[in-house]
Design a protein around this motif. Structure first.
Motif, PDB file in Angstrom:
ATOM      1  N   VAL A  79      10.258 -87.869  -2.781  1.00 26.43           N
ATOM      2  CA  VAL A  79      11.048 -88.616  -1.809  1.00 26.43           C
ATOM      3  C   VAL A  79      12.204 -89.212  -2.583  1.00 26.43           C
ATOM      4  O   VAL A  79      12.011 -90.025  -3.495  1.00 26.43           O
ATOM      5  N   ILE A  80      13.411 -88.776  -2.232  1.00 27.79           N
ATOM      6  CA  ILE A  80      14.588 -89.070  -3.052  1.00 27.79           C
ATOM      7  C   ILE A  80      15.608 -89.882  -2.266  1.00 27.79           C
ATOM      8  O   ILE A  80      16.025 -89.498  -1.171  1.00 27.79           O
ATOM      9  N   GLN A  81      15.973 -91.019  -2.844  1.00 28.33           N
ATOM     10  CA  GLN A  81      17.068 -91.832  -2.314  1.00 28.33           C
ATOM     11  C   GLN A  81      18.309 -91.378  -3.079  1.00 28.33           C
ATOM     12  O   GLN A  81      18.518 -91.751  -4.218  1.00 28.33           O
ATOM     13  N   GLU A  82      19.109 -90.543  -2.425  1.00 25.46           N
ATOM     14  CA  GLU A  82      20.277 -89.991  -3.114  1.00 25.46           C
ATOM     15  C   GLU A  82      21.304 -91.077  -3.423  1.00 25.46           C
ATOM     16  O   GLU A  82      21.874 -91.113  -4.503  1.00 25.46           O
ATOM     17  N   ASP A  83      21.543 -91.934  -2.454  1.00 26.64           N
ATOM     18  CA  ASP A  83      22.382 -93.114  -2.651  1.00 26.64           C
ATOM     19  C   ASP A  83      21.909 -94.172  -1.665  1.00 26.64           C
ATOM     20  O   ASP A  83      20.778 -94.087  -1.203  1.00 26.64           O
ATOM     21  N   GLN A  84      22.710 -95.140  -1.328  1.00 24.86           N
ATOM     22  CA  GLN A  84      22.280 -96.318  -0.560  1.00 24.86           C
ATOM     23  C   GLN A  84      21.348 -96.013   0.612  1.00 24.86           C
ATOM     24  O   GLN A  84      20.229 -96.482   0.640  1.00 24.86           O
ATOM     25  N   ASN A  85      21.799 -95.263   1.607  1.00 24.51           N
ATOM     26  CA  ASN A  85      20.997 -94.994   2.808  1.00 24.51           C
ATOM     27  C   ASN A  85      20.725 -93.508   3.026  1.00 24.51           C
ATOM     28  O   ASN A  85      20.335 -93.101   4.117  1.00 24.51           O
ATOM     29  N   ASN A  86      20.962 -92.698   2.026  1.00 23.95           N
ATOM     30  CA  ASN A  86      20.849 -91.246   2.151  1.00 23.95           C
ATOM     31  C   ASN A  86      19.578 -90.774   1.439  1.00 23.95           C
ATOM     32  O   ASN A  86      19.443 -90.959   0.235  1.00 23.95           O
ATOM     33  N   TYR A  87      18.664 -90.152   2.204  1.00 20.67           N
ATOM     34  CA  TYR A  87      17.382 -89.699   1.660  1.00 20.67           C
ATOM     35  C   TYR A  87      17.190 -88.212   1.914  1.00 20.67           C
ATOM     36  O   TYR A  87      17.720 -87.660   2.884  1.00 20.67           O
ATOM     37  N   PHE A  88      16.411 -87.566   1.053  1.00 23.05           N
ATOM     38  CA  PHE A  88      15.929 -86.218   1.311  1.00 23.05           C
ATOM     39  C   PHE A  88      14.610 -86.028   0.586  1.00 23.05           C
ATOM     40  O   PHE A  88      14.175 -86.880  -0.185  1.00 23.05           O
ATOM     41  N   VAL A  89      13.942 -84.917   0.880  1.00 28.52           N
ATOM     42  CA  VAL A  89      12.650 -84.625   0.276  1.00 28.52           C
ATOM     43  C   VAL A  89      12.769 -83.338  -0.536  1.00 28.52           C
ATOM     44  O   VAL A  89      13.418 -82.380  -0.120  1.00 28.52           O
ATOM     45  N   GLY A  90      12.149 -83.363  -1.707  1.00 29.88           N
ATOM     46  CA  GLY A  90      12.091 -82.196  -2.567  1.00 29.88           C
ATOM     47  C   GLY A  90      10.644 -81.855  -2.869  1.00 29.88           C
ATOM     48  O   GLY A  90       9.721 -82.547  -2.444  1.00 29.88           O
ATOM     49  N   GLU A  91      10.478 -80.785  -3.626  1.00 26.01           N
ATOM     50  CA  GLU A  91       9.136 -80.365  -4.013  1.00 26.01           C
ATOM     51  C   GLU A  91       9.144 -80.034  -5.499  1.00 26.01           C
ATOM     52  O   GLU A  91      10.055 -79.373  -5.993  1.00 26.01           O
ATOM     53  N   LEU A  92       8.147 -80.515  -6.204  1.00 20.81           N
ATOM     54  CA  LEU A  92       7.980 -80.233  -7.629  1.00 20.81           C
ATOM     55  C   LEU A  92       6.892 -79.171  -7.761  1.00 20.81           C
ATOM     56  O   LEU A  92       5.773 -79.362  -7.288  1.00 20.81           O
ATOM     57  N   LEU A  93       7.259 -78.043  -8.357  1.00 23.17           N
ATOM     58  CA  LEU A  93       6.342 -76.914  -8.478  1.00 23.17           C
ATOM     59  C   LEU A  93       5.955 -76.683  -9.927  1.00 23.17           C
ATOM     60  O   LEU A  93       6.785 -76.821 -10.824  1.00 23.17           O
ATOM     61  N   GLU A  94       4.714 -76.298 -10.130  1.00 23.08           N
ATOM     62  CA  GLU A  94       4.259 -75.859 -11.443  1.00 23.08           C
ATOM     63  C   GLU A  94       3.638 -74.484 -11.254  1.00 23.08           C
ATOM     64  O   GLU A  94       2.656 -74.327 -10.525  1.00 23.08           O
ATOM     65  N   GLU A  95       4.251 -73.481 -11.876  1.00 15.77           N
ATOM     66  CA  GLU A  95       3.765 -72.112 -11.789  1.00 15.77           C
ATOM     67  C   GLU A  95       3.716 -71.522 -13.190  1.00 15.77           C
ATOM     68  O   GLU A  95       4.106 -72.174 -14.160  1.00 15.77           O
ATOM     69  N   LYS A  96       3.267 -70.296 -13.294  1.00 22.67           N
ATOM     70  CA  LYS A  96       3.177 -69.628 -14.597  1.00 22.67           C
ATOM     71  C   LYS A  96       4.532 -69.563 -15.294  1.00 22.67           C
ATOM     72  O   LYS A  96       4.607 -69.633 -16.510  1.00 22.67           O
ATOM     73  N   LYS A  97       5.597 -69.448 -14.496  1.00 21.81           N
ATOM     74  CA  LYS A  97       6.960 -69.340 -15.043  1.00 21.81           C
ATOM     75  C   LYS A  97       7.486 -70.665 -15.578  1.00 21.81           C
ATOM     76  O   LYS A  97       8.472 -70.694 -16.282  1.00 21.81           O
ATOM     77  N   GLY A  98       6.856 -71.765 -15.186  1.00 18.23           N
ATOM     78  CA  GLY A  98       7.311 -73.081 -15.616  1.00 18.23           C
ATOM     79  C   GLY A  98       7.345 -74.057 -14.454  1.00 18.23           C
ATOM     80  O   GLY A  98       6.597 -73.926 -13.489  1.00 18.23           O
TER      81      GLY A  98
END
Length: 176
Positions: A79-98
């Motif tokens: 859950v990412i607060q890009e700046d003051q009131n701007n948010y988005f969601v990302g995903e952190l992946l762990e796979e064989k490639k890294g």
């Protein structure tokens, strides 16, 4: 068809049928190729979580907080607060490639709160809720203390009475 023997007419029909079959096969193959190519965006892998997160911070110009949320399905959402009131969601992946950190939602500008659907790369659907005050015990505070969040399985945004069973196992601040 005057001037053609019945044998010639049959051969022409067979050729026409074969052309149609070939066209359908080519169309199906092109569709499968297109679906395969579009199913996953290009993912850049890194040797560590930190390197993947640093690249996401750099590429998205993130100036605010990042909270790492582990779901009950053991997926790691950001859950990412890009700046003051701007948010988005990302995903952190762990796979064989890294490791990879990717954006999985659009940017949302919020003043009082909001909710939207999410689809992970593992094809799990969630709805994330942001509220200024916790509505119930299913809402947990973000590290910036601006919002309380809840993540539930499925697309609950359009439901009149959504089923709020929190899918958050752990919240951890990874960038202040």
């Amino acid at each position: 068809m005057k001037g053609f023997s019945s044998r010639t007419i049959q051969q022409m029909k067979r050729r026409g049928e074969n052309c149609i079959k070939r066209f359908i096969v080519i169309l199906l193959m092109a569709g499968i190729l297109l679906l395969t190519a579009c199913s996953k965006e290009h993912i850049n892998y890194f040797p560590s979580k930190e390197a993947a997160l640093e690249e996401l911070i750099r590429s998205e110009g993130i100036k605010g907080n990042i909270d790492l949320i582990t779901t009950m399905n053991d997926e790691e959402l950001l859950v990412i607060q890009e700046d003051q009131n701007n948010y988005f969601v990302g995903e952190l992946l762990e796979e064989k490639k890294g490791f990879a950190a990717n954006k999985i939602s659009a940017n949302v500008v919020m003043e009082l709160g909001g909710s939207w659907g999410l689809n992970t790369l593992a094809n799990h659907n969630y709805t994330i809720y942001f509220e200024k005050e916790p509505e119930n015990q299913n809402f947990l505070p973000l590290s910036n203390e601006n919002y309380y969040i809840s993540i539930v399985e499925g697309d609950q945004v359009k439901k009149q009475d959504p089923i709020i069973t929190n899918s958050i196992k752990v919240i951890e601040s990874i960038k202040d």
